[in-house]
Design a protein around this motif. Structure first.
Motif, PDB file in Angstrom:
ATOM      1  N   LYS A 113      89.886 -17.875 -52.005  1.00 55.57           N
ATOM      2  CA  LYS A 113      88.565 -17.433 -51.568  1.00 55.57           C
ATOM      3  C   LYS A 113      87.758 -16.977 -52.770  1.00 55.57           C
ATOM      4  CE  LYS A 113      86.680 -14.671 -47.840  1.00 55.57           C
ATOM      5  NZ  LYS A 113      86.966 -13.674 -46.812  1.00 55.57           N
ATOM      6  N   CYS A 114      86.469 -17.231 -52.716  1.00 53.42           N
ATOM      7  CA  CYS A 114      85.588 -16.807 -53.797  1.00 53.42           C
ATOM      8  C   CYS A 114      84.238 -16.456 -53.190  1.00 53.42           C
ATOM      9  CB  CYS A 114      85.455 -17.941 -54.819  1.00 53.42           C
ATOM     10  SG  CYS A 114      84.565 -17.486 -56.304  1.00 53.42           S
ATOM     11  N   GLU A 115      83.808 -15.227 -53.391  1.00 58.04           N
ATOM     12  CA  GLU A 115      82.529 -14.761 -52.847  1.00 58.04           C
ATOM     13  C   GLU A 115      81.834 -13.867 -53.864  1.00 58.04           C
ATOM     14  OE1 GLU A 115      83.497 -12.852 -49.154  1.00 58.04           O
ATOM     15  OE2 GLU A 115      83.827 -14.755 -48.131  1.00 58.04           O
ATOM     16  N   VAL A 116      81.391 -14.452 -54.954  1.00 67.29           N
ATOM     17  CA  VAL A 116      80.772 -13.689 -56.026  1.00 67.29           C
ATOM     18  C   VAL A 116      79.242 -13.703 -55.920  1.00 67.29           C
ATOM     19  CG1 VAL A 116      80.584 -13.457 -58.528  1.00 67.29           C
ATOM     20  CG2 VAL A 116      82.748 -14.139 -57.508  1.00 67.29           C
ATOM     21  N   ALA A 117      78.677 -14.755 -55.373  1.00 63.86           N
ATOM     22  CA  ALA A 117      77.217 -14.877 -55.309  1.00 63.86           C
ATOM     23  C   ALA A 117      76.544 -13.681 -54.631  1.00 63.86           C
ATOM     24  CB  ALA A 117      76.815 -16.188 -54.630  1.00 63.86           C
ATOM     25  N   PRO A 118      77.082 -13.140 -53.532  1.00 59.56           N
ATOM     26  CA  PRO A 118      76.428 -11.970 -52.932  1.00 59.56           C
ATOM     27  C   PRO A 118      76.341 -10.774 -53.892  1.00 59.56           C
ATOM     28  CG  PRO A 118      77.922 -12.960 -51.353  1.00 59.56           C
ATOM     29  CD  PRO A 118      78.170 -13.635 -52.683  1.00 59.56           C
ATOM     30  N   ALA A 119      77.373 -10.585 -54.723  1.00 56.22           N
ATOM     31  CA  ALA A 119      77.338  -9.480 -55.691  1.00 56.22           C
ATOM     32  C   ALA A 119      76.243  -9.712 -56.724  1.00 56.22           C
ATOM     33  CB  ALA A 119      78.687  -9.329 -56.379  1.00 56.22           C
ATOM     34  N   LEU A 120      76.102 -10.957 -57.173  1.00 59.92           N
ATOM     35  CA  LEU A 120      75.047 -11.254 -58.141  1.00 59.92           C
ATOM     36  C   LEU A 120      73.676 -11.088 -57.513  1.00 59.92           C
ATOM     37  CD1 LEU A 120      74.244 -12.191 -60.972  1.00 59.92           C
ATOM     38  CD2 LEU A 120      74.348 -14.542 -60.114  1.00 59.92           C
ATOM     39  N   GLU A 121      73.547 -11.476 -56.270  1.00 56.75           N
ATOM     40  CA  GLU A 121      72.265 -11.318 -55.584  1.00 56.75           C
ATOM     41  C   GLU A 121      71.861  -9.847 -55.515  1.00 56.75           C
ATOM     42  OE1 GLU A 121      70.083 -13.647 -51.978  1.00 56.75           O
ATOM     43  OE2 GLU A 121      72.237 -13.326 -51.818  1.00 56.75           O
ATOM     44  N   VAL A 122      72.813  -8.977 -55.218  1.00 60.04           N
ATOM     45  CA  VAL A 122      72.536  -7.534 -55.191  1.00 60.04           C
ATOM     46  C   VAL A 122      72.185  -7.045 -56.591  1.00 60.04           C
ATOM     47  CG1 VAL A 122      73.579  -5.254 -54.834  1.00 60.04           C
ATOM     48  CG2 VAL A 122      73.925  -7.070 -53.141  1.00 60.04           C
ATOM     49  N   TRP A 123      72.936  -7.484 -57.596  1.00 57.43           N
ATOM     50  CA  TRP A 123      72.688  -7.060 -58.975  1.00 57.43           C
ATOM     51  C   TRP A 123      71.299  -7.483 -59.434  1.00 57.43           C
ATOM     52  CZ3 TRP A 123      71.915  -8.888 -63.980  1.00 57.43           C
ATOM     53  CH2 TRP A 123      72.226  -7.999 -65.019  1.00 57.43           C
ATOM     54  N   LEU A 124      70.835  -8.631 -58.967  1.00 55.82           N
ATOM     55  CA  LEU A 124      69.528  -9.162 -59.378  1.00 55.82           C
ATOM     56  C   LEU A 124      68.375  -8.725 -58.471  1.00 55.82           C
ATOM     57  CD1 LEU A 124      70.543 -12.849 -60.205  1.00 55.82           C
ATOM     58  CD2 LEU A 124      69.844 -11.099 -61.840  1.00 55.82           C
ATOM     59  N   LYS A 125      68.638  -7.868 -57.496  1.00 52.93           N
ATOM     60  CA  LYS A 125      67.616  -7.534 -56.496  1.00 52.93           C
ATOM     61  C   LYS A 125      66.315  -7.021 -57.100  1.00 52.93           C
ATOM     62  CE  LYS A 125      69.341  -2.921 -55.221  1.00 52.93           C
ATOM     63  NZ  LYS A 125      68.721  -2.230 -56.268  1.00 52.93           N
ATOM     64  N   ASP A 126      66.372  -6.302 -58.194  1.00 54.40           N
ATOM     65  CA  ASP A 126      65.169  -5.751 -58.813  1.00 54.40           C
ATOM     66  C   ASP A 126      64.669  -6.581 -59.993  1.00 54.40           C
ATOM     67  OD1 ASP A 126      65.124  -3.599 -57.012  1.00 54.40           O
ATOM     68  OD2 ASP A 126      66.518  -2.462 -58.253  1.00 54.40           O
ATOM     69  N   VAL A 127      65.281  -7.739 -60.180  1.00 49.20           N
ATOM     70  CA  VAL A 127      64.900  -8.618 -61.284  1.00 49.20           C
ATOM     71  C   VAL A 127      63.947  -9.675 -60.753  1.00 49.20           C
ATOM     72  CG1 VAL A 127      65.757 -10.317 -62.942  1.00 49.20           C
ATOM     73  CG2 VAL A 127      67.083  -8.252 -62.468  1.00 49.20           C
ATOM     74  N   SER A 128      62.871  -9.872 -61.469  1.00 49.18           N
ATOM     75  CA  SER A 128      61.953 -10.934 -61.073  1.00 49.18           C
ATOM     76  C   SER A 128      62.067 -12.055 -62.099  1.00 49.18           C
ATOM     77  CB  SER A 128      60.519 -10.413 -61.005  1.00 49.18           C
ATOM     78  OG  SER A 128      60.121  -9.935 -62.269  1.00 49.18           O
ATOM     79  N   GLY A 129      61.572 -13.173 -61.745  1.00 48.55           N
ATOM     80  CA  GLY A 129      61.596 -14.294 -62.676  1.00 48.55           C
ATOM     81  C   GLY A 129      61.897 -15.585 -61.957  1.00 48.55           C
ATOM     82  N   PRO A 130      61.553 -16.665 -62.595  1.00 50.75           N
ATOM     83  CA  PRO A 130      61.681 -17.965 -61.948  1.00 50.75           C
ATOM     84  C   PRO A 130      63.122 -18.474 -61.836  1.00 50.75           C
ATOM     85  CG  PRO A 130      60.956 -18.237 -64.208  1.00 50.75           C
ATOM     86  CD  PRO A 130      60.974 -16.760 -63.930  1.00 50.75           C
ATOM     87  N   HIS A 131      64.045 -17.874 -62.542  1.00 56.77           N
ATOM     88  CA  HIS A 131      65.404 -18.408 -62.589  1.00 56.77           C
ATOM     89  C   HIS A 131      66.387 -17.682 -61.674  1.00 56.77           C
ATOM     90  CE1 HIS A 131      64.055 -20.833 -65.906  1.00 56.77           C
ATOM     91  NE2 HIS A 131      63.647 -19.750 -66.524  1.00 56.77           N
ATOM     92  N   LYS A 132      65.931 -16.622 -61.024  1.00 56.81           N
ATOM     93  CA  LYS A 132      66.820 -15.814 -60.197  1.00 56.81           C
ATOM     94  C   LYS A 132      67.483 -16.647 -59.093  1.00 56.81           C
ATOM     95  CE  LYS A 132      66.547 -11.779 -57.148  1.00 56.81           C
ATOM     96  NZ  LYS A 132      65.689 -10.687 -56.719  1.00 56.81           N
ATOM     97  N   THR A 133      66.706 -17.396 -58.358  1.00 52.72           N
ATOM     98  CA  THR A 133      67.247 -18.205 -57.265  1.00 52.72           C
ATOM     99  C   THR A 133      68.211 -19.261 -57.786  1.00 52.72           C
ATOM    100  OG1 THR A 133      65.267 -17.831 -55.943  1.00 52.72           O
ATOM    101  CG2 THR A 133      66.641 -19.686 -55.314  1.00 52.72           C
ATOM    102  N   ALA A 134      67.883 -19.880 -58.903  1.00 55.46           N
ATOM    103  CA  ALA A 134      68.741 -20.924 -59.469  1.00 55.46           C
ATOM    104  C   ALA A 134      70.109 -20.362 -59.852  1.00 55.46           C
ATOM    105  CB  ALA A 134      68.068 -21.566 -60.673  1.00 55.46           C
ATOM    106  N   VAL A 135      70.133 -19.162 -60.391  1.00 60.75           N
ATOM    107  CA  VAL A 135      71.401 -18.548 -60.789  1.00 60.75           C
ATOM    108  C   VAL A 135      72.255 -18.257 -59.557  1.00 60.75           C
ATOM    109  CG1 VAL A 135      72.455 -16.512 -61.848  1.00 60.75           C
ATOM    110  CG2 VAL A 135      70.486 -17.574 -62.921  1.00 60.75           C
TER     111      VAL A 135
END
Length: 108
Positions: free
Chosen positions: A72-94
């Motif tokens: 099992k691998c579920e890392v994307a939700p953690a990154l989404e939370v970490w990036l919640k206050d980050v803006s920029g065009p690449h956030k969704t791509a990451v």
């Protein structure tokens, strides 16, 4: 294409996405940072450090060895939370690139 080949491609795409978001060129953590017992080494690394020096490195080693992948691998939700206050065009791509890695590992 084998599951290992697909994962290798997804890891390269994740690296590119992290680089474009300026999250790949992070300094290497101190050696003792790898001894952390916390999820994502939160007590000793930033999430981008953990992604580059632990997550991607370990998955790439499994790919190279054609070894069994984690169940099992579920890392994307953690990154989404970490990036919640980050803006920029690449956030969704990451987040999308990491979600693809999660899916490929879990489907293994």
């Amino acid at each position: 294409m084998t599951s290992h080949d697909a994962l290798a491609q997804a890891l390269r795409q994740l690296e590119t996405a992290l680089d474009e978001a300026e999250l790949w060129e992070v300094s290497a953590p101190l050696a003792e940072a790898f001894d952390s017992q916390q999820p994502f080494c939160v007590d000793s690394m930033t999430l981008p450090q953990w992604l580059r020096y632990v997550f991607v490195a370990r998955l790439q080693a499994l790919v190279d060895a054609r070894a069994p992948l984690p169940a099992k691998c579920e890392v994307a939700p953690a990154l989404e939370v970490w990036l919640k206050d980050v803006s920029g065009p690449h956030k969704t791509a990451v987040v999308d690139a990491l979600a693809t890695v999660d899916r490929l590992v879990t489907e293994g």
